[in-house]
Design an enzyme around this catalytic site. Structure first.
Site, PDB file in Angstrom:
ATOM      1  N   HIS A  37       0.837  -1.206   0.000  1.00 58.70           N
ATOM      2  CA  HIS A  37       0.000   0.000   0.000  1.00 58.70           C
ATOM      3  C   HIS A  37       0.870   1.254   0.000  1.00 58.70           C
ATOM      4  O   HIS A  37       0.632   2.188  -0.777  1.00 58.70           O
ATOM      5  CB  HIS A  37      -0.896   0.050   1.248  1.00 58.70           C
ATOM      6  CG  HIS A  37      -1.929  -1.014   1.333  1.00 58.70           C
ATOM      7  ND1 HIS A  37      -2.139  -1.730   2.490  1.00 58.70           N
ATOM      8  CD2 HIS A  37      -2.823  -1.478   0.430  1.00 58.70           C
ATOM      9  CE1 HIS A  37      -3.125  -2.592   2.292  1.00 58.70           C
ATOM     10  NE2 HIS A  37      -3.554  -2.468   1.051  1.00 58.70           N
ATOM     11  N   LYS A  58     -17.135  -6.552   5.302  1.00 60.95           N
ATOM     12  CA  LYS A  58     -15.962  -7.180   5.892  1.00 60.95           C
ATOM     13  C   LYS A  58     -15.921  -6.907   7.392  1.00 60.95           C
ATOM     14  O   LYS A  58     -16.264  -5.824   7.832  1.00 60.95           O
ATOM     15  CB  LYS A  58     -14.677  -6.622   5.276  1.00 60.95           C
ATOM     16  CG  LYS A  58     -14.383  -7.083   3.877  1.00 60.95           C
ATOM     17  CD  LYS A  58     -13.021  -6.568   3.451  1.00 60.95           C
ATOM     18  CE  LYS A  58     -12.665  -7.005   2.052  1.00 60.95           C
ATOM     19  NZ  LYS A  58     -11.336  -6.492   1.656  1.00 60.95           N
ATOM     20  N   ARG A  93      -1.866  -6.250  -8.343  1.00 60.79           N
ATOM     21  CA  ARG A  93      -0.850  -7.254  -8.052  1.00 60.79           C
ATOM     22  C   ARG A  93      -0.773  -8.313  -9.134  1.00 60.79           C
ATOM     23  O   ARG A  93       0.290  -8.776  -9.488  1.00 60.79           O
ATOM     24  CB  ARG A  93      -1.144  -7.948  -6.719  1.00 60.79           C
ATOM     25  CG  ARG A  93      -0.994  -7.061  -5.523  1.00 60.79           C
ATOM     26  CD  ARG A  93      -1.492  -7.765  -4.309  1.00 60.79           C
ATOM     27  NE  ARG A  93      -2.922  -8.037  -4.494  1.00 60.79           N
ATOM     28  CZ  ARG A  93      -3.781  -8.298  -3.534  1.00 60.79           C
ATOM     29  NH1 ARG A  93      -3.360  -8.385  -2.303  1.00 60.79           N
ATOM     30  NH2 ARG A  93      -5.052  -8.507  -3.783  1.00 60.79           N
ATOM     31  N   SER A 134      -3.352  -7.635   2.766  1.00 62.65           N
ATOM     32  CA  SER A 134      -3.675  -7.502   4.185  1.00 62.65           C
ATOM     33  C   SER A 134      -4.092  -8.848   4.767  1.00 62.65           C
ATOM     34  O   SER A 134      -3.776  -9.158   5.917  1.00 62.65           O
ATOM     35  CB  SER A 134      -4.787  -6.470   4.382  1.00 62.65           C
ATOM     36  OG  SER A 134      -4.328  -5.186   4.033  1.00 62.65           O
TER      37      SER A 134
END
Length: 160
Positions: A17, A41, A90, A128
């Site tokens: 990040h 979440k 990614r 994460s």
């Protein structure tokens, strides 16, 4: 002045990040790091804690502001007069979701662009979720998270 938004859950913040935020900070006048209250979440850190951790991790970047938001990112961007959203990618699996979100945000706010920055190869695996899993199992996350927030992240995740 070109203002852009880097949004995400940041639960917790990772070196990936920070890499994307730092690179964006060199390209634009102002970066608003927007911590999402994601109702779908269960976060390990509150939005306020995530904002504080990000403020510590970006304290050396004078053109970065950290805040949290609720609601639609397209609306938040309009409120902040942001011209673009910066998102990190990614892998190919990230692209499909991010492309759908970019098209949705463009439909909701036609003035808003989305810019994708590819991750550095050393961060391609990093998320994460990986940080949380490794920390909760007692692993070393020192190369996964900013040093200035490492101990706080470990303290929280080892309790869970």
């Amino acid at each position: 002045m070109k203002t852009v938004i880097c949004s995400g859950s940041f639960d917790p913040v990772t070196v990936g990040h920070i890499d994307i935020i730092t690179r964006a900070s060199k390209m634009f006048d102002k970066i608003i790091v927007a911590v999402l209250h994601n109702m779908n979440k269960q976060a390990c850190f509150t939005a306020e804690e995530r904002v504080r951790l990000l403020e510590k991790a970006t304290s050396d970047l004078p053109n970065v502001e950290v805040t949290s938001f609720d609601g639609l990112l397209a609306d938040f961007a309009a409120q902040k007069n942001a011209t673009a959203i910066v998102r990190g990618l990614r892998a190919l699996s990230d692209f499909e979701y991010e492309f759908q979100m970019a098209l949705t945000n463009k439909k909701l706010n036609p003035e808003l662009e989305t810019i994708f920055l590819t991750t550095r190869s050393e961060n391609m695996f990093l998320s994460s979720s990986i940080v949380k899993q490794v920390a909760q199992l007692g692993g070393d996350i020192s190369s996964f998270v900013p040093e200035c927030v490492h101990d706080e992240i470990i303290e929280r995740l080892r309790k869970e």
